[in-house]
Structures are given as C-alpha cells and as structure tokens.
Design a protein around this motif. Structure first.
Motif, mmCIF file in Angstrom:
data_model
loop_
_atom_site.group_PDB
_atom_site.id
_atom_site.type_symbol
_atom_site.label_atom_id
_atom_site.label_comp_id
_atom_site.label_asym_id
_atom_site.label_seq_id
_atom_site.Cartn_x
_atom_site.Cartn_y
_atom_site.Cartn_z
ATOM 1 N N ILE A 65 0.793 -1.220 0.000
ATOM 2 C CA ILE A 65 0.000 0.000 0.000
ATOM 3 C C ILE A 65 0.828 1.273 0.000
ATOM 4 C CG2 ILE A 65 -1.887 -1.143 1.209
ATOM 5 C CD1 ILE A 65 -1.017 0.244 3.756
ATOM 6 N N GLY A 66 2.122 1.173 0.174
ATOM 7 C CA GLY A 66 2.950 2.369 0.217
ATOM 8 C C GLY A 66 3.504 2.728 -1.138
ATOM 9 N N ASP A 67 4.555 3.504 -1.093
ATOM 10 C CA ASP A 67 5.237 3.913 -2.321
ATOM 11 C C ASP A 67 6.173 2.792 -2.725
ATOM 12 O OD1 ASP A 67 7.605 6.571 -3.132
ATOM 13 O OD2 ASP A 67 6.492 5.170 -4.372
ATOM 14 N N ARG A 68 5.680 1.891 -3.582
ATOM 15 C CA ARG A 68 6.458 0.707 -3.926
ATOM 16 C C ARG A 68 7.566 1.077 -4.903
ATOM 17 N NH1 ARG A 68 0.955 -2.344 -5.615
ATOM 18 N NH2 ARG A 68 -0.204 -1.755 -3.770
ATOM 19 N N THR A 69 8.788 0.830 -4.504
ATOM 20 C CA THR A 69 9.923 1.194 -5.338
ATOM 21 C C THR A 69 10.687 -0.037 -5.796
ATOM 22 O OG1 THR A 69 11.276 1.456 -3.342
ATOM 23 C CG2 THR A 69 10.198 3.424 -4.205
ATOM 24 N N GLY A 70 10.042 -1.198 -5.772
ATOM 25 C CA GLY A 70 10.709 -2.444 -6.115
ATOM 26 C C GLY A 70 10.636 -2.761 -7.591
ATOM 27 N N VAL A 71 10.010 -3.884 -7.885
ATOM 28 C CA VAL A 71 10.025 -4.420 -9.247
ATOM 29 C C VAL A 71 9.383 -3.453 -10.253
ATOM 30 C CG1 VAL A 71 7.829 -5.657 -8.984
ATOM 31 C CG2 VAL A 71 9.546 -6.496 -10.586
ATOM 32 N N MET A 72 10.051 -3.282 -11.395
ATOM 33 C CA MET A 72 9.571 -2.478 -12.511
ATOM 34 C C MET A 72 9.396 -0.993 -12.170
ATOM 35 S SD MET A 72 9.346 -4.507 -15.027
ATOM 36 C CE MET A 72 9.961 -6.186 -14.891
ATOM 37 N N ALA A 73 10.111 -0.506 -11.150
ATOM 38 C CA ALA A 73 9.915 0.875 -10.706
ATOM 39 C C ALA A 73 10.210 1.886 -11.806
ATOM 40 C CB ALA A 73 10.780 1.152 -9.478
ATOM 41 N N GLU A 74 11.340 1.730 -12.495
ATOM 42 C CA GLU A 74 11.699 2.694 -13.536
ATOM 43 C C GLU A 74 10.720 2.645 -14.701
ATOM 44 O OE1 GLU A 74 15.727 2.200 -14.736
ATOM 45 O OE2 GLU A 74 16.553 2.809 -12.787
ATOM 46 N N GLU A 75 10.286 1.449 -15.047
ATOM 47 C CA GLU A 75 9.328 1.319 -16.142
ATOM 48 C C GLU A 75 7.998 1.970 -15.778
ATOM 49 O OE1 GLU A 75 8.926 -2.424 -18.049
ATOM 50 O OE2 GLU A 75 11.020 -2.968 -17.778
ATOM 51 N N LYS A 76 7.557 1.777 -14.544
ATOM 52 C CA LYS A 76 6.294 2.364 -14.118
ATOM 53 C C LYS A 76 6.370 3.890 -14.105
ATOM 54 C CE LYS A 76 4.839 -1.638 -11.407
ATOM 55 N NZ LYS A 76 4.572 -2.190 -10.064
ATOM 56 N N GLN A 77 7.508 4.428 -13.730
ATOM 57 C CA GLN A 77 7.672 5.880 -13.764
ATOM 58 C C GLN A 77 7.590 6.402 -15.191
ATOM 59 O OE1 GLN A 77 11.145 7.278 -11.521
ATOM 60 N NE2 GLN A 77 10.972 5.479 -10.201
ATOM 61 N N ALA A 78 8.243 5.696 -16.115
ATOM 62 C CA ALA A 78 8.206 6.110 -17.516
ATOM 63 C C ALA A 78 6.796 6.032 -18.080
ATOM 64 C CB ALA A 78 9.154 5.236 -18.332
ATOM 65 N N ILE A 79 6.082 4.973 -17.725
ATOM 66 C CA ILE A 79 4.691 4.813 -18.174
ATOM 67 C C ILE A 79 3.827 5.937 -17.623
ATOM 68 C CG2 ILE A 79 2.634 3.353 -17.970
ATOM 69 C CD1 ILE A 79 4.623 0.939 -17.927
ATOM 70 N N GLY A 80 3.999 6.237 -16.348
ATOM 71 C CA GLY A 80 3.230 7.320 -15.731
ATOM 72 C C GLY A 80 3.478 8.662 -16.396
ATOM 73 N N LYS A 81 4.732 8.913 -16.734
ATOM 74 C CA LYS A 81 5.078 10.179 -17.400
ATOM 75 C C LYS A 81 4.423 10.262 -18.774
ATOM 76 C CE LYS A 81 9.062 12.972 -18.808
ATOM 77 N NZ LYS A 81 10.551 13.043 -18.858
ATOM 78 N N ALA A 82 4.483 9.179 -19.542
ATOM 79 C CA ALA A 82 3.883 9.163 -20.871
ATOM 80 C C ALA A 82 2.369 9.316 -20.809
ATOM 81 C CB ALA A 82 4.258 7.868 -21.592
ATOM 82 N N ALA A 83 1.752 8.672 -19.813
ATOM 83 C CA ALA A 83 0.296 8.771 -19.655
ATOM 84 C C ALA A 83 -0.116 10.184 -19.251
ATOM 85 C CB ALA A 83 -0.176 7.764 -18.621
ATOM 86 N N ALA A 84 0.601 10.782 -18.320
ATOM 87 C CA ALA A 84 0.259 12.128 -17.848
ATOM 88 C C ALA A 84 0.351 13.154 -18.973
ATOM 89 C CB ALA A 84 1.185 12.520 -16.696
ATOM 90 N N ALA A 85 1.240 12.905 -19.942
ATOM 91 C CA ALA A 85 1.400 13.829 -21.061
ATOM 92 C C ALA A 85 0.171 13.860 -21.964
ATOM 93 C CB ALA A 85 2.635 13.451 -21.877
ATOM 94 N N LEU A 86 -0.709 12.870 -21.843
ATOM 95 C CA LEU A 86 -1.926 12.820 -22.655
ATOM 96 C C LEU A 86 -3.029 13.731 -22.102
ATOM 97 C CD1 LEU A 86 -2.133 8.946 -23.145
ATOM 98 C CD2 LEU A 86 -1.326 10.614 -24.833
ATOM 99 N N VAL A 87 -2.908 14.144 -20.852
ATOM 100 C CA VAL A 87 -3.949 14.944 -20.197
ATOM 101 C C VAL A 87 -3.877 16.379 -20.686
ATOM 102 C CG1 VAL A 87 -4.849 15.737 -17.982
ATOM 103 C CG2 VAL A 87 -3.879 13.439 -18.191
ATOM 104 N N ARG A 88 -5.035 16.950 -20.963
ATOM 105 C CA ARG A 88 -5.125 18.323 -21.466
ATOM 106 C C ARG A 88 -5.855 19.222 -20.460
ATOM 107 N NH1 ARG A 88 -1.679 16.559 -23.849
ATOM 108 N NH2 ARG A 88 -1.544 15.982 -26.063
ATOM 109 N N GLU A 89 -5.576 20.513 -20.545
ATOM 110 C CA GLU A 89 -6.266 21.489 -19.700
ATOM 111 C C GLU A 89 -7.775 21.345 -19.863
ATOM 112 O OE1 GLU A 89 -5.080 23.750 -17.517
ATOM 113 O OE2 GLU A 89 -2.980 23.183 -17.811
#
Length: 253
Positions: A65-89
């Motif tokens: 339930i916390g801030d999981r920084t284990g498996v696939m952490a870097e990939e999940k960060q990259a995915i999150g960044k790419a997804a957030a870029a799709l959001v518009r004002e």
C-alpha cells in the motif's frame, strides 16, 4: 537476486492483490506446481514474499500500500510520465488505484486546470499536494490497495462523464482482454469505462499474457495501452486488428 520474467509477473500479481495461490498461478502461467513453488521460494529468499499454506503473501504491507519502489519501478515511472502527457487542460479524468496509476498522478503538472476523480486514497493525497481539483469517491476501503470500492463507489462514478480515464490491469490476453485479480476493483473499472470518452490502460510489460479471474474489458473496449515494451507477435497482431493503440514509454524520466 535477479528475477526472470515469470517471477516478475508473479510479483506484479502480488502487488495488485496482496496474496496469490499456487493452484491459480499454475493455471495462469501454464507451468507445473513445482515450478511455481520454486518461484515463490526464490521470491521469499529475496525478501519479497512470505509463503503460506497453498500460496504466498507480500512480505511487507508497505510494499502493498505504500510507495512501492521495487520491481519495474523505472518502467512504471516512464509509463506514468507518458500517460500524464496525454492529459489536457480542462479535462475531467478518472485514475484508479495501483502502483502504475500512482505514477500517472505523480507526473501531472502542479496547478493544472483539470478535475481528477479517483477511488485511491494515496492518489488523492498526491493530487492535493499538486493543488489539482480532486474528487474522491465514497465506498469501502481496501487496506491492501488503498482503494475505495463497493456500491457507493459505483454509484458515484456512474453519475459522472470523463474525457479520459487511466486504469491499471493485472493482465492482458487476446482472448480474455484486460483482467484484474480483485472482483470489487474490476467492477469499478467496468463502470469507469462505461462513463469515459477515452480509455487508457497503464501496465508494464510483465502484464502481457497474464490472466486473472475477473475480466473488466475486451481489447476493443480500450483506446490505448501505455506500456514499457511491445507484446509478443501474436498479442501485438490481435491489438492491431482491434484498433488498440500501443504507446511505448521510455525510461528517461
């Protein structure tokens, strides 16, 4: 200790549900019970899990339930960044609970003129720190995932309309589509999809080929998958034929 792809997928299932059973894993991965037990033994030796009678649980609730920084952490960060870029004002969006969807919230720009609806308590806290207008659904809290589920949650989401939504998934197969290990969370995902103009699934590559009991969407129900790698040729062809877009994120976050 390095993990093979099946062991990474197994750990991803544990992150999503908090507990797994050997019998179910044997069917999910199409291997012998002995193979699954050896995988769990290796994960236990690495400190990720604690084996139980017939299965395993996460070794620490902090991983669940916390801030999981284990498996696939870097990939999940990259995915999150790419997804957030799709959001518009001026967008109205929905983000459900999960370690990858949390990264979507983390990569939204502070003070964006958007409204985010979420059933995840940790995501709501992240958005409040960014001074983003946030609506939290009601419902019953699940400790393992820090999400709100149940009739109250469904009723709230059913009265809304979203420009785009971002959902996590436990697995994706050509036959069963997108699935989740938790029945209550699968219900939330289905309702959010019904209320959305654009459906986005965020999932690292270990989710390809994995399946769980509760399917919440077919491939044709989703506009886009944001992931870290392309799937195998068979699944990629199924995605192409259904018009499902694959957006591959790179880990330069």
């Amino acid at each position: 200790m390095s993990l093979n792809e099946r062991q990474q997928q197994l750990l991803g299932l544990l992150e999503s549900s908090g507990e797994v059973k050997v019998a179910g894993l044997k069917e999910t991965f199409g291997v012998t019970e002995m193979t699954i037990r050896r995988d769990l033994e290796k994960l236990e030796l690495a400190g990720y899990v604690k084996r139980t009678f017939g299965g395993a649980i996460l070794a620490s609730k902090d991983i669940a339930i916390g801030d999981r920084t284990g498996v696939m952490a870097e990939e999940k960060q990259a995915i999150g960044k790419a997804a957030a870029a799709l959001v518009r004002e001026n967008d109205a969006i929905f983000i459900d609970g999960g370690t990858t969807t949390l990264q979507v919230a983390r990569h939204l720009k502070a003070d964006m003129n958007i409204t985010v609806v979420t059933n995840a308590l940790n995501i709501a806290m992240e958005l409040l720190e960014k001074r983003i207008t946030t609506v939290v659904t009601g419902g019953m809290a699940l400790e393992a995932t820090s999400t709100l589920v149940g009739p109250g949650t469904l009723e709230t989401i059913g009265k809304m309309a979203f420009d785009r939504i971002f959902l996590g998934a436990t697995g994706l197969t050509a036959k069963h589509g997108f699935c989740n290990s938790n029945m209550y969370e699968a219900e939330i995902k289905r309702m959010a999809i019904a209320q959305a103009s654009e459906v986005n699934i965020v999932a690292d590559h270990t989710k390809y080929g994995a399946k769980e009991l509760f399917s919440f969407a077919g491939i044709t129900d989703v506009r886009r998958v944001i992931s870290s790698r392309l799937p195998d040729e068979k699944l990629m062809q199924a995605c192409k034929e259904s018009g499902l877009e694959l957006l591959i994120a790179h880990d330069n976050v």
